[in-house]
Structure formats: structure tokens, C-alpha cells
Design an enzyme around this catalytic site. Structure first.
Site, mmCIF file in Angstrom:
data_model
loop_
_atom_site.group_PDB
_atom_site.id
_atom_site.type_symbol
_atom_site.label_atom_id
_atom_site.label_comp_id
_atom_site.label_asym_id
_atom_site.label_seq_id
_atom_site.Cartn_x
_atom_site.Cartn_y
_atom_site.Cartn_z
ATOM 1 N N GLY A 41 0.829 -1.196 0.000
ATOM 2 C CA GLY A 41 0.000 0.000 0.000
ATOM 3 C C GLY A 41 0.863 1.245 0.000
ATOM 4 N N HIS A 70 -2.172 7.941 6.982
ATOM 5 C CA HIS A 70 -1.222 8.804 6.264
ATOM 6 C C HIS A 70 -1.922 10.021 5.687
ATOM 7 C CE1 HIS A 70 2.678 6.866 6.290
ATOM 8 N NE2 HIS A 70 2.144 5.698 5.954
ATOM 9 N N HIS A 86 -4.065 1.975 7.989
ATOM 10 C CA HIS A 86 -2.709 2.528 7.984
ATOM 11 C C HIS A 86 -2.581 3.633 6.929
ATOM 12 C CE1 HIS A 86 1.818 1.966 8.158
ATOM 13 N NE2 HIS A 86 1.675 2.544 6.984
ATOM 14 N N GLU A 87 -3.049 3.351 5.714
ATOM 15 C CA GLU A 87 -2.897 4.319 4.626
ATOM 16 C C GLU A 87 -3.802 5.532 4.808
ATOM 17 O OE1 GLU A 87 -0.338 4.001 2.909
ATOM 18 O OE2 GLU A 87 0.067 1.871 3.110
ATOM 19 N N GLN A 147 2.767 10.071 1.109
ATOM 20 C CA GLN A 147 4.113 9.510 1.218
ATOM 21 C C GLN A 147 5.014 9.892 0.054
ATOM 22 O OE1 GLN A 147 2.340 5.446 2.143
ATOM 23 N NE2 GLN A 147 4.336 5.381 3.174
ATOM 24 N N CYS A 167 6.222 0.168 7.173
ATOM 25 C CA CYS A 167 5.819 1.376 6.458
ATOM 26 C C CYS A 167 6.962 1.829 5.565
ATOM 27 C CB CYS A 167 5.453 2.479 7.455
ATOM 28 S SG CYS A 167 4.928 4.017 6.678
ATOM 29 N N LEU A 168 6.654 2.139 4.324
ATOM 30 C CA LEU A 168 7.688 2.616 3.407
ATOM 31 C C LEU A 168 8.306 3.927 3.885
ATOM 32 C CD1 LEU A 168 5.982 1.818 -0.029
ATOM 33 C CD2 LEU A 168 7.642 0.437 1.254
#
Length: 168
Positions: A46, A138, A134-135, A51, A92-93
Site C-alpha cells: 500500500g 497517512h 494505515h494508509e 508519502q 511502512c515505506l
């Protein structure tokens, strides 16, 4: 299509709240394609637009083994369907190299628009429910480290800042 740089914690741009998408232009489609390329290149499941320093409410995901079944959520919202929290080890990226146990709702219903502006909704559980939450965090300027103790969050921040300085 291009691979975009992923912002890393503690970059303050990750805290910016994303704006709703109101127009579905060719430029938006190109950005969505770039986000997918970036997610695949980074081996993520994702990615939120925040991000990659694009502050609109867009999330891309792909849970397929072949990495050929992307889901695009524009202006996503979720409703908790199961209050029982599940503990998952999240990565997480934007917080590279760290995986932490986070509690999230076990089941959610997502309402969103697809990449062309058509409304849809779906119920999700397990990994996809975690990823959705999670996304969307963000998009609201919240990171997985916000669920950790201040001590643990500060340790991660210090280590990531050191790694960023070494790469620069």
C-alpha cells in the site's frame, strides 16, 4: 510512469493532511500510475499519496501474488465493523526497516471512489483492513510511530535521521 521518492519519517510533509480529490484529470491518472510504480518498486502492499509528497486523498494497494491487481481508493473513508482489535506487525515505506506490533480494527467497510471517480464500497478484514487504516492514517497526517511509546518513537526517529545523514 515513474518511481517517485518516498518521504521518510520524520519529514514534516508526512504530517500534512491531504485534500479531497475533486477532478479526475489526465495528470491525476499519471500520478496514480506513478504511485503504483513506486509501491511496486518499494515492494509495498500500500501507498498513500502523502508519502510521495502529493497531498490529495489517494491510496493504492495490491495484495496479489503477481502484483497485477491494483486497487485505487480516492477520497477513502472507513467505518469499523468489528471493534475487536487485531494485532499486526506493521511496516511502512516511510519508516524503512522497522516493523512494530500495532492494534487496529479487525474488520472495516471502506467507501471510496475509483481512479475514474466511480463510487464503490467494500468490507475488508485481516491484512487489507490493517492496510486501509494505515494508509488513511497517512492521509490524515498520522504515522504508525504515533501508536508507539514516546521512547520507542524517539529511538526510531534518531536512527532514521542518522541513516538519512549518512546517505546524504
Amino acid at each position: 510512469m515513474a518511481v517517485l521518492p518516498v518521504l521518510e519519517y520524520p519529514d514534516p510533509r508526512l504530517r500534512k493532511v491531504a485534500e479531497p480529490v475533486t477532478e479526475f484529470t489526465d495528470a491525476l491518472q499519471a500520478t496514480i500510475d506513478d504511485m503504483l510504480d513506486t509501491m511496486y518498486d518499494e515492494n509495498g502492499v500500500g501507498l498513500a499519496a502523502t508519502q510521495v509528497d502529493f497531498h490529495y486523498r489517494i491510496v493504492v494497494m495490491d495484495f496479489s501474488e503477481e502484483r497485477d491487481d491494483p486497487i485505487v481508493f480516492v477520497n477513502p473513508e472507513f467505518e469499523v465493523l468489528d471493534e475487536e482489535p487485531n494485532e499486526f506487525q506493521e511496516g511502512c515505506l516511510s519508516v524503512p526497516g522497522y516493523y512494530e506490533h500495532i492494534y487496529r480494527a479487525a474488520k472495516v467497510k471502506v467507501k471510496a471512489l475509483d481512479r475514474y471517480g466511480k463510487a464503490f464500497e467494500m468490507e475488508t478484514d485481516e491484512l487489507m483492513a490493517v492496510c486501509v487504516q494505515h494508509e488513511i492514517d497517512h492521509l490524515d497526517g498520522k504515522l504508525m510511530v504515533d501508536y508507539l511509546s514516546p521512547l520507542k518513537r524517539n529511538r526510531i526517529k534518531t536512527k532514521l535521521l542518522k541513516a538519512q545523514k549518512q546517505r546524504a
